[in-house]
Design an enzyme around this catalytic site. Sequence first.
Site, PDB file in Angstrom:
ATOM      1  N   ASP A 123       0.798  -1.235   0.000  1.00 53.13           N
ATOM      2  CA  ASP A 123       0.000   0.000   0.000  1.00 53.13           C
ATOM      3  C   ASP A 123       0.825   1.276   0.000  1.00 53.13           C
ATOM      4  OD1 ASP A 123      -2.661  -1.114   0.033  1.00 53.13           O
ATOM      5  OD2 ASP A 123      -2.193  -1.830   2.036  1.00 53.13           O
ATOM      6  N   ASP A 186      -6.245  -4.541  -5.779  1.00 53.39           N
ATOM      7  CA  ASP A 186      -5.955  -3.190  -5.292  1.00 53.39           C
ATOM      8  C   ASP A 186      -4.530  -2.751  -5.647  1.00 53.39           C
ATOM      9  OD1 ASP A 186      -7.625  -4.935  -3.774  1.00 53.39           O
ATOM     10  OD2 ASP A 186      -7.786  -3.507  -2.158  1.00 53.39           O
TER      11      ASP A 186
END
Length: 406
Positions: A123, A186
Amino acid sequence: MRNCVRLLSLLVLLTLALGCGNVSPEKKRDSTFNVNAQLEYCADQAAKTLLLIPNDSSSLPRNIAHDSKEWRFIDYKDWTSGFWPGTLWYLYEGTNDKKWEKEADAFSRYLTPLSVTPALDHDIGFQVFNSFGNGYRLTGNPEYKDIILKAADTLATLFNPKVGTILSWPRDVPNMEWPQHNTIMDNMINLELLFWASKNGGDKSLYDMAASHADVTMRNHFRPDFTSYHVVIYDRESGKKIKAVTHQGYEDESMWARGQGWAIYGYTMVYRETGDKKYLDWAQKVAQVYLDRLPEDLIPYWDFSAPDIPKAPRDASAAALVASALLELTTLTKDADLAKMYADKAEKMIVELSENYLSKEKNSAFLLHSTGHKPAGSEIDYSINYADYYYIEALLRLKKLKAQKS
């Protein structure tokens, strides 16, 4: 004294925002949707949120429960930590008010350790590029550039050349066959950090890593109808695909709304960064199956196969994400009819969010009714920071598109 000065400046921001004449969500839809009024609404809400944030520098707003007005705060390690400073940078872009730049800078700097510590997970792109990336784009601050380049090198440590993708979760997660190599949809969004770094002083190998990740994901993450799995697990030594699952969706073979949104947004961005038409073609295909299955109001249920539709929770975050992606896709596609369709759909999504999903008096976020991780019982019917981030990004993209047409 410093806190008093800050409080006074925020009260001024709030006062100015309150006087700007927000568009009413109860107002009937017309052909003159007021983007500026919605940006002013966002400034109003963000000013309220700033007054609620503790002086503790580790506090970043993440979510608000549907029956609460209280933000849950997180520190810089949380995967969503870049969305709040990114939202502040967008407010600065939309208003050109230096007060928002000051706040955006302060909250971005809380994330600096991410660039100089071992990667916690994939992330880093969400965290660093949404914050420092937007900051550098708007200010050209060389300190931001240095942080972004270091963060890209940190993210690159998770790339497995035997698989050809970035490892998403370097830890034991249920059903992920740890210590095998997992990659989630993602993760496509984090490729922008690598592409950017490769073109702005970073090693050229970062570009190749990002392109490889996009290619391997294209081959393994999608069903024949172009709907996507959430996660693919690979043998970390041979690179062979072990299985595909939909970790945050209703079931493995269902289309999880936000996961398909990551695919639409991700492949649109990869085409922009590479110019390779195969990515444009893919972005259009994964967008079309999403659009074809939407309910009439264009706001998806959290999963397109949820058994309790039409009573299933909606996901405003997926709607905002896809609206923003479609607006960029509008500017990239060579087909005029497709471009018009994407623009029309995106604007209708934004208008629907603006009429029926605003937080307004309920809390100080921008949007209500997002769904985070329903199978885990987490963030169901919440206001969530990434929904707000993509909503304001979509508003700015819509404003630019309208300006180009006028």
